[in-house]
Write an enzyme that holds these catalytic residues in place. Structure first.
Site, PDB file in Angstrom:
ATOM      1  N   CYS A 133       0.836  -1.210   0.000  1.00 38.21           N
ATOM      2  CA  CYS A 133       0.000   0.000   0.000  1.00 38.21           C
ATOM      3  C   CYS A 133       0.863   1.248   0.000  1.00 38.21           C
ATOM      4  O   CYS A 133       1.401   1.640   1.044  1.00 38.21           O
ATOM      5  CB  CYS A 133      -0.927  -0.011   1.210  1.00 38.21           C
ATOM      6  N   CYS A 136      -0.456   4.056   2.228  1.00 39.12           N
ATOM      7  CA  CYS A 136      -0.228   3.811   3.652  1.00 39.12           C
ATOM      8  C   CYS A 136       1.217   4.076   4.050  1.00 39.12           C
ATOM      9  O   CYS A 136       1.495   4.672   5.094  1.00 39.12           O
ATOM     10  CB  CYS A 136      -0.574   2.367   4.007  1.00 39.12           C
ATOM     11  N   ASP A 137       2.157   3.630   3.234  1.00 39.27           N
ATOM     12  CA  ASP A 137       3.551   3.553   3.663  1.00 39.27           C
ATOM     13  C   ASP A 137       4.537   4.403   2.879  1.00 39.27           C
ATOM     14  O   ASP A 137       5.719   4.448   3.228  1.00 39.27           O
ATOM     15  CB  ASP A 137       4.012   2.089   3.604  1.00 39.27           C
TER      16      ASP A 137
END
Length: 318
Positions: A133, A136-137
């Site tokens: 992701c 997300c990261d």
């Protein structure tokens, strides 16, 4: 017999449980016997979930959601659903232990699973440089060298997004042409931070405590090489966990569960769906939680109509 059974223990499932429990529906939430908490259990730092300005560990966030759901009266059962009977006024849920539970309504929130490469180092380094992701990261890879594996739209979108943070983004693809749409290809080709590694497959992800690179094998001549990296993003697709409802609920062309407009109502009366299992696009913890709220409210209204004897319209997929 229960008023509502919730299947799934990710952000959608536990949020639905919080709302259902506060409505005095006394929900039973069936969590997996081995994968409680969904994909966030494989995420270290979560910085984009509202309310946590300092960030929060994925497992800690899920523990807090579960604690909140249980505080209001949700019963959590650690078992695996093996079959469902969703037609008729009484829904039946059969578990791996052999136990059977019945309810007037069901909220289905089993999420989706990222496709994995299945190579050495992938599981060990998940959350330590290996991610599925970018949203997300990506922030954690400022001025780092990273790679994206894949050749479709999602891979091009992730690679382009990651150039906001990384100093260099490789795209590793097993062929010499992409399957991504033309416009997504053009954006990636035009980005000076992106470099393509063609005709290559990841054979192993390297590193002990953190990702340090990948070992690549040529799909043309079988030669092996190594590419130093600080992180690897795997973008080869994901699959909604719908196997239990095949032939029972209508699905979309993307393979997700069909719901009626912005509601959570599925093609089966009294069955509601939420989270990644209905979402082929966003797949974020906060969007999953939002649809969990919708599912709980829809179920509450459905059950209230049942109690009042009011007619409930049949959902019709189009």
């Amino acid at each position: 017999m229960r008023q509502v059974i919730i299947i799934g223990s990710g952000p959608a499932g536990f949020t639905a449980a919080i709302y259902a429990a506060r409505a005095n529906l006394e929900p039973l939430l069936i969590a997996s016997s081995v994968e409680v908490g969904g994909e966030l259990m494989n995420t270290t730092e979560v910085e984009n979930f509202p309310g946590f300005p300092e960030g929060i560990q994925g497992p800690e966030l899920m523990a807090k959601l579960q604690e909140q759901a249980e505080k209001f009266g949700t019963e959590v059962l650690y078992d695996d659903v093996v079959s469902l009977e969703l037609d008729g006024p009484v829904k039946k849920v059969v578990l791996g232990s052999g136990a059977e539970h019945e309810a007037s309504s069901v909220i289905y929130a089993t999420g989706s699973a990222y496709r994995k490469l299945g190579v050495e180092g992938e599981e060990r380094l998940s959350g330590h440089g290996v991610s599925w992701c970018a949203t997300c990261d990506g922030f954690f890879f400022r001025e780092r060298t990273i790679a994206v594996v894949g050749g479709g739209d999602s891979a091009m979108e992730e690679a382009t997004f990651l150039t906001r943070f990384a100093s260099k983004v490789y795209v590793i693809h097993r062929k010499d042409t992409l399957r991504a749409s033309k416009i997504m290809q053009e954006r990636a080709f035009a980005n000076e931070k992106i470099e393509f590694v063609w005709n290559s497959e990841v054979e192993e992800i390297l590193g002990d405590a953190e990702t340090t690179g990948v070992r690549l094998r040529s799909t043309v001549d079988g030669s092996v090489s190594e590419l130093p990296l600080d992180g690897l993003f795997i973008a080869i697709g994901n699959d909604p966990r719908t196997h239990l409802v095949h032939g029972k609920l209508d699905l979309t062309d993307e393979g997700t569960i069909w719901v009626d407009g912005r509601s959570s109502r599925t093609s089966q009366r009294g069955v509601f769906a939420a989270g990644d299992v209905i979402d082929p696009t966003y797949r974020q913890a906060i969007t999953a939680a939002g649809t969990g709220t919708i599912a709980a409210l829809d179920a509450e209204h459905f059950l209230a109509d049942l109690a009042d004897g009011a007619p409930v319209a049949e959902p019709v997929a189009v």
